[in-house]
Design a protein around this motif. Structure first.
Motif, PDB file in Angstrom:
ATOM      1  N   VAL A 183       0.867  -1.181   0.000  1.00 22.15           N
ATOM      2  CA  VAL A 183       0.000   0.000   0.000  1.00 22.15           C
ATOM      3  C   VAL A 183       0.904   1.230   0.000  1.00 22.15           C
ATOM      4  N   ALA A 184       0.658   2.184  -0.898  1.00 19.86           N
ATOM      5  CA  ALA A 184       1.429   3.435  -0.890  1.00 19.86           C
ATOM      6  C   ALA A 184       0.475   4.577  -1.214  1.00 19.86           C
ATOM      7  N   PHE A 185       0.458   5.592  -0.353  1.00 21.92           N
ATOM      8  CA  PHE A 185      -0.434   6.730  -0.593  1.00 21.92           C
ATOM      9  C   PHE A 185       0.228   8.017  -0.126  1.00 21.92           C
ATOM     10  N   PHE A 186      -0.224   9.133  -0.715  1.00 18.28           N
ATOM     11  CA  PHE A 186       0.309  10.438  -0.332  1.00 18.28           C
ATOM     12  C   PHE A 186      -0.493  10.965   0.844  1.00 18.28           C
ATOM     13  N   ASN A 187       0.170  11.133   1.969  1.00 21.43           N
ATOM     14  CA  ASN A 187      -0.461  11.713   3.143  1.00 21.43           C
ATOM     15  C   ASN A 187      -0.446  13.240   2.946  1.00 21.43           C
ATOM     16  N   ARG A 188      -1.609  13.789   2.609  1.00 23.68           N
ATOM     17  CA  ARG A 188      -1.676  15.200   2.185  1.00 23.68           C
ATOM     18  C   ARG A 188      -1.386  16.164   3.329  1.00 23.68           C
ATOM     19  N   GLU A 189      -1.718  15.764   4.536  1.00 26.31           N
ATOM     20  CA  GLU A 189      -1.452  16.645   5.688  1.00 26.31           C
ATOM     21  C   GLU A 189       0.043  16.772   5.953  1.00 26.31           C
ATOM     22  N   GLU A 190       0.705  15.634   5.913  1.00 29.18           N
ATOM     23  CA  GLU A 190       2.140  15.620   6.214  1.00 29.18           C
ATOM     24  C   GLU A 190       2.992  15.891   4.973  1.00 29.18           C
ATOM     25  N   GLU A 191       2.381  15.799   3.809  1.00 35.87           N
ATOM     26  CA  GLU A 191       3.091  15.922   2.531  1.00 35.87           C
ATOM     27  C   GLU A 191       4.223  14.906   2.424  1.00 35.87           C
ATOM     28  N   TRP A 192       3.889  13.649   2.733  1.00 34.78           N
ATOM     29  CA  TRP A 192       4.832  12.565   2.506  1.00 34.78           C
ATOM     30  C   TRP A 192       4.103  11.334   1.984  1.00 34.78           C
ATOM     31  N   ILE A 193       4.858  10.509   1.269  1.00 31.92           N
ATOM     32  CA  ILE A 193       4.357   9.196   0.854  1.00 31.92           C
ATOM     33  C   ILE A 193       4.498   8.251   2.033  1.00 31.92           C
ATOM     34  N   GLU A 194       3.519   7.405   2.231  1.00 33.17           N
ATOM     35  CA  GLU A 194       3.659   6.326   3.222  1.00 33.17           C
ATOM     36  C   GLU A 194       3.594   5.015   2.479  1.00 33.17           C
ATOM     37  N   MET A 195       4.548   4.169   2.720  1.00 41.94           N
ATOM     38  CA  MET A 195       4.475   2.793   2.204  1.00 41.94           C
ATOM     39  C   MET A 195       4.132   1.909   3.383  1.00 41.94           C
ATOM     40  N   ARG A 196       3.226   0.997   3.127  1.00 38.37           N
ATOM     41  CA  ARG A 196       2.785   0.097   4.185  1.00 38.37           C
ATOM     42  C   ARG A 196       2.687  -1.327   3.662  1.00 38.37           C
ATOM     43  N   LEU A 197       2.705  -2.283   4.563  1.00 37.50           N
ATOM     44  CA  LEU A 197       2.397  -3.676   4.242  1.00 37.50           C
ATOM     45  C   LEU A 197       1.161  -4.026   5.049  1.00 37.50           C
ATOM     46  N   ARG A 198       0.108  -4.458   4.360  1.00 37.73           N
ATOM     47  CA  ARG A 198      -1.200  -4.672   5.002  1.00 37.73           C
ATOM     48  C   ARG A 198      -1.513  -6.173   5.084  1.00 37.73           C
ATOM     49  N   ALA A 199      -1.711  -6.655   6.296  1.00 35.26           N
ATOM     50  CA  ALA A 199      -1.988  -8.089   6.495  1.00 35.26           C
ATOM     51  C   ALA A 199      -3.325  -8.461   5.848  1.00 35.26           C
ATOM     52  N   GLN A 200      -3.302  -9.517   5.019  1.00 32.81           N
ATOM     53  CA  GLN A 200      -4.541  -9.918   4.327  1.00 32.81           C
ATOM     54  C   GLN A 200      -5.507 -10.657   5.260  1.00 32.81           C
TER      55      GLN A 200
END
Ligand SMILES: C[S@@+](CC[C@H](N)C(=O)[O-])C[C@H]1O[C@@H](n2cnc3c(N)ncnc32)[C@H](O)[C@@H]1O
Length: 331
Positions: free
Chosen positions: A246-263
């Motif tokens: 999972v990767a999304f732009f955190n608009r408040e912090e102005e950073w990309i977050e990469m995550r690993l999400r348990a299925q």
């Protein structure tokens, strides 16, 4: 520490001591938090470094192309302005863009020594061996080390240094530690040294998000690689395929977050830590942030570290910036 010689290159490994390995403590600390987290430096074993190189070639990943274009355009100017005889590079990787700078310093007749620093020993060894061939007479002194812990362990300067930190890697620090890190870099700089910093710029979120969600799935494989590293190094039983990238732009912090999400809900055992880690279905491990900069944020961070911004170079679309700064003189 016994140096290891590769032809004319000298490599010192600062990571060999058992007490130097922070992987266990970092994993214990990160995976027992409410918001599970892992430091991005553990992506980079030999496979992770290879995957990062492949990311640099995917069409969506604009930062490498933009940074290379900037260096191609301005390397001669950088060599002339800095007069540097040494290039010290933090997080050097394969040094593919660095060669543009080394060539410009060589053309200017000032190049003497290259000092790469990286956590990945394979990278340092390979790059050092290649560069002594490519630049006859160049001394290479590599450090396998952690730039967060080993800034004081680099060879003493023998001339003006260009201290290079490319790839937007500075964005991987959270803001407070980013400023602390820049301050530590400023403290090790002499008045004649220059810091060359690559920073990704704030832009349309869709462009940024595409860069971290490439269609070929290389970034996803890179993200999951940290679980392979923990399995191998700490005897864990992560199923990397059981986590979504999972990767999304955190608009408040102005950073990309990469995550690993348990299925699914499950428990992972980490043998070396004698630790069982529970995952709920859909629970995330945050594996990386990548901060994006405005010019104001860049200037403010540098100023708070005691550095004076001298020049900011950007690509034609202002997607990426490469800046030069020096230690602020006491008035
Ligand atoms: C985003 S890549 C950039 C590589 C290269 N500089 C470029 O611009 O293409 C980050 C590099 O920094 C290295 N790295 C990450 N964290 C590190 C740390 N704490 N100490 C030393 N090297 C680190 C990684 O191994 C990797 O080669």
């Amino acid at each position: 520490m016994e140096p290891l010689s590769v032809q004319e290159a000298v490599i010192v490994n600062q990571m060999l001591d058992v007490e130097e390995s922070m992987l266990g403590p970092d994993v214990l600390d990160g995976l027992t938090r409410t918001q599970k987290e892992l430091p991005p430096k553990y992506f980079y074993d030999a496979r992770g470094a290879e995957l990062f190189d492949q990311i640099c070639d995917v069409p969506e990943y604009y930062p490498t192309r933009c940074e290379r274009a900037i260096l191609n355009q301005y390397a001669a100017d950088i060599a002339e302005r800095t007069g540097a005889s040494e290039l010290l590079e933090l997080g050097s990787g394969t040094a593919s863009k660095t060669r543009v700078l080394l060539t410009a310093m060589d053309d200017a007749g000032t190049l003497r020594r290259y000092l790469p620093v990286d956590v990945t020993d394979d990278m340092i060894l390979r790059t050092a061996a290649e560069l002594v061939q490519e630049y006859p007479g160049l001394q290479v002194h590599g450090t396998v080390g952690d730039f967060e812990r080993h800034l004081g362990r680099f060879p003493a300067p023998e001339g003006p240094r260009l201290i290079v930190f490319l790839g937007g890697t500075i964005g991987n620090f959270a803001p407070a530690s980013r400023r602390r890190f820049l301050k530590a870099v400023a403290r090790m700089m002499c008045p004649e040294d220059t810091l060359l910093l690559g920073t990704d710029l704030v832009k349309a979120p869709a462009v940024i998000e595409a860069a971290y969600n490439d269609a070929q799935g290389v970034t996803a494989a890179f993200n999951r690689n940290v679980l392979h590293v923990i399995n191998r190094e700490l005897g864990a039983d992560f199923d990397p395929g059981g986590f979504d990238h999972v990767a999304f732009f955190n608009r408040e912090e102005e950073w990309i977050e990469m995550r690993l999400r348990a299925q699914r809900a499950h428990t992972v055992h980490i043998g070396a830590l004698e630790l069982d880690v529970e995952f709920a279905e859909g629970e995330d491990i945050r594996t990386e942030i990548s901060a994006k900069f405005t010019r104001e944020r860049l200037a403010a961070d540098l100023a708070s570290a005691g550095l004076e911004l001298q020049t900011v170079y950007t690509d034609a679309d202002e997607r990426f910036a490469v800046s030069l700064s020096r230690v602020k003189r006491a008035t």
